[in-house]
Scaffold this motif. Structure first.
Motif, short mmCIF file in Angstrom:
data_model
loop_
_atom_site.label_atom_id
_atom_site.label_comp_id
_atom_site.label_asym_id
_atom_site.label_seq_id
_atom_site.Cartn_x
_atom_site.Cartn_y
_atom_site.Cartn_z
N ILE A 30 34.87 36.55 44.92
CA ILE A 30 35.42 37.84 44.50
C ILE A 30 35.65 38.71 45.73
O ILE A 30 34.89 38.65 46.69
CB ILE A 30 34.45 38.58 43.56
CG1 ILE A 30 33.94 37.66 42.45
CG2 ILE A 30 35.08 39.84 43.00
CD1 ILE A 30 34.95 37.26 41.44
N ALA A 42 38.33 44.66 41.64
CA ALA A 42 37.71 43.36 41.90
C ALA A 42 38.72 42.29 41.56
O ALA A 42 39.22 42.22 40.43
CB ALA A 42 36.45 43.18 41.07
N GLU A 44 40.19 38.04 42.38
CA GLU A 44 39.94 36.69 42.90
C GLU A 44 40.21 36.72 44.40
O GLU A 44 41.24 37.25 44.84
CB GLU A 44 40.89 35.73 42.19
CG GLU A 44 40.78 34.28 42.57
CD GLU A 44 41.81 33.45 41.82
OE1 GLU A 44 41.85 32.23 42.08
OE2 GLU A 44 42.57 34.00 40.99
N ASP A 45 39.31 36.16 45.18
CA ASP A 45 39.41 36.30 46.64
C ASP A 45 40.26 35.20 47.26
O ASP A 45 39.78 34.35 48.02
CB ASP A 45 38.01 36.30 47.26
CG ASP A 45 38.03 36.78 48.71
OD1 ASP A 45 39.08 37.26 49.17
OD2 ASP A 45 36.98 36.67 49.37
N TYR A 97 39.13 41.19 37.68
CA TYR A 97 37.88 41.27 36.95
C TYR A 97 37.62 42.73 36.55
O TYR A 97 37.71 43.62 37.41
CB TYR A 97 36.72 40.78 37.81
CG TYR A 97 36.81 39.33 38.20
CD1 TYR A 97 36.14 38.34 37.48
CD2 TYR A 97 37.57 38.93 39.30
CE1 TYR A 97 36.22 37.00 37.85
CE2 TYR A 97 37.67 37.59 39.67
CZ TYR A 97 36.99 36.64 38.93
OH TYR A 97 37.08 35.32 39.29
#
Length: 345
Positions: A30, A42, A44-45, A97
């Motif tokens: 994240i 937030a 998805e990284d 998120y």
């Protein structure tokens, strides 16, 4: 395995700035950040182009910009700008998120976003209540998260592991009067130790001269274990009107799984005595910090040995009643989620 449809602590409020923060939660990478307007996001990284972590990028106004080729993302995870071209592919989207900023905590929902009810975010007013003073911390623990639940819910270990701080007489903890109550979403454990030896931490805090009556309440819900402890001179009793206790402390324990073998542990120590004395807050914090360092050593040693000897049989004690109820709750929630997982066509 993990419960996904619940609120977990993702970060402390002050951790989120315009500098992206990388954090793995429930084995998912994240990136957390705050936009120029103060909005918390937030995502998805990873960049949709070649998966460089977006946490390596930077925040520009309301957008998060990838450090590789400059792709920009809005707070919903949509790519809104590609420097090399005018056309943005329809599938240039990463997961967003749900996050909520409340009581100095950043909460994140890792499951089905349509079920993310912000009204169900736990309340913790003692982070801002003027009748309480607190200090916060974070520890990374190389252990499975349910071991941490066990440790926090079953406080009979306190007299053995924490002799120099919050312990007291080991036998008093082992033989404490205990009441366990289970509901659909939480487990409550109450412990009473009457006419017991005051632990060093309590004596330092309020200078007890003789034995004390102690009261402990542990409330577990997935993602958060709240602990309240109170004490009076022996004979005065410890009732449920918390503010009448000579010594009162509240411990916030945000337990957020990182992987199957590691956990993010966010905690605060609050007190209702000498609230206008920063030195008292610092002194209690140091005592609790030392206590948690002892717990960390125990937990990581447990987890390591369990990995060395997978499947080795263990036994339960009477004091495991609350922790076992918490494990059943977690198991039931996970099984419920698995029953509702869509079946691929």
């Amino acid at each position: 395995m993990f419960i996904r449809n619940c609120w977990y602590v993702a970060a402390w409020q002050e951790e989120l700035t315009s500098q992206p923060l990388a954090r793995t939660i429930l084995a998912e990478p994240i990136v957390l950040y705050r936009t120029a307007s103060g909005q918390v996001s937030a995502l998805e990284d990873r960049c949709v182009h070649r998966s460089l972590p977006l946490s390596m990028g930077r925040v520009c106004g309301e957008h998060l910009v990838c450090a590789y080729h400059g792709l920009s993302y809005d707070h919903a995870g949509r790519c809104v700008h590609i420097p090399a071209q005018d056309v943005i592919p329809k599938n240039a989207q990463i997961r967003r998120y749900p996050v909520v900023e409340k009581d100095n905590v950043i909460w994140i929902w890792m499951g089905d976003s349509t079920r993310a009810d912000e009204t169900s975010v736990p309340d913790y007013p003692w982070h801002s209540d003027p009748g309480w003073a607190h200090k916060k911390s974070y520890r990374h623990i190389a252990a499975y998260y349910e071991l941490i639940h066990d440790n926090l819910i079953d406080l009979s270990h306190v007299g053995w592991v924490h002799e120099k701080t919050i312990g007291g007489t080991p036998e008093a903890h082992s033989r404490a009067e205990v009441k366990v109550v289970r509901s659909e979403d939480q487990v409550s454990v109450r412990r009473w130790m009457r006419d017991s030896v005051p632990p060093p931490t309590y004596v330092k805090a309020v200078d007890f001269k003789g034995n004390i009556d102690r009261w402990m309440e542990i409330r577990f819900r997935p993602g958060l274990v709240s602990i309240y402890v109170g004490a009076n001179e022996a004979g005065k009793g410890v009732d449920e009107d918390h503010y009448r206790n000579t010594f009162g402390a509240r411990i916030f324990n945000g337990v957020t799984p990182e992987t199957e073998h590691s956990t993010h542990y966010f905690w605060t120590a609050a007190h209702n005595f000498k609230v206008d004395q920063p030195a008292a807050t610092e002194a209690l914090f140091k005592e609790v910090y030392a206590t948690f360092e002892e717990d960390k050593m125990v937990l990581e040693s447990q987890h390591s040995r369990m990995r060395d000897l997978p499947g080795a049989p263990t036994i339960d004690l009477i004091s495991d009643a609350g922790g076992n109820q918490a494990r059943r709750l977690v198991k039931e929630k996970i099984e419920e989620e698995l029953r509702h997982v869509p079946v691929p066509a």
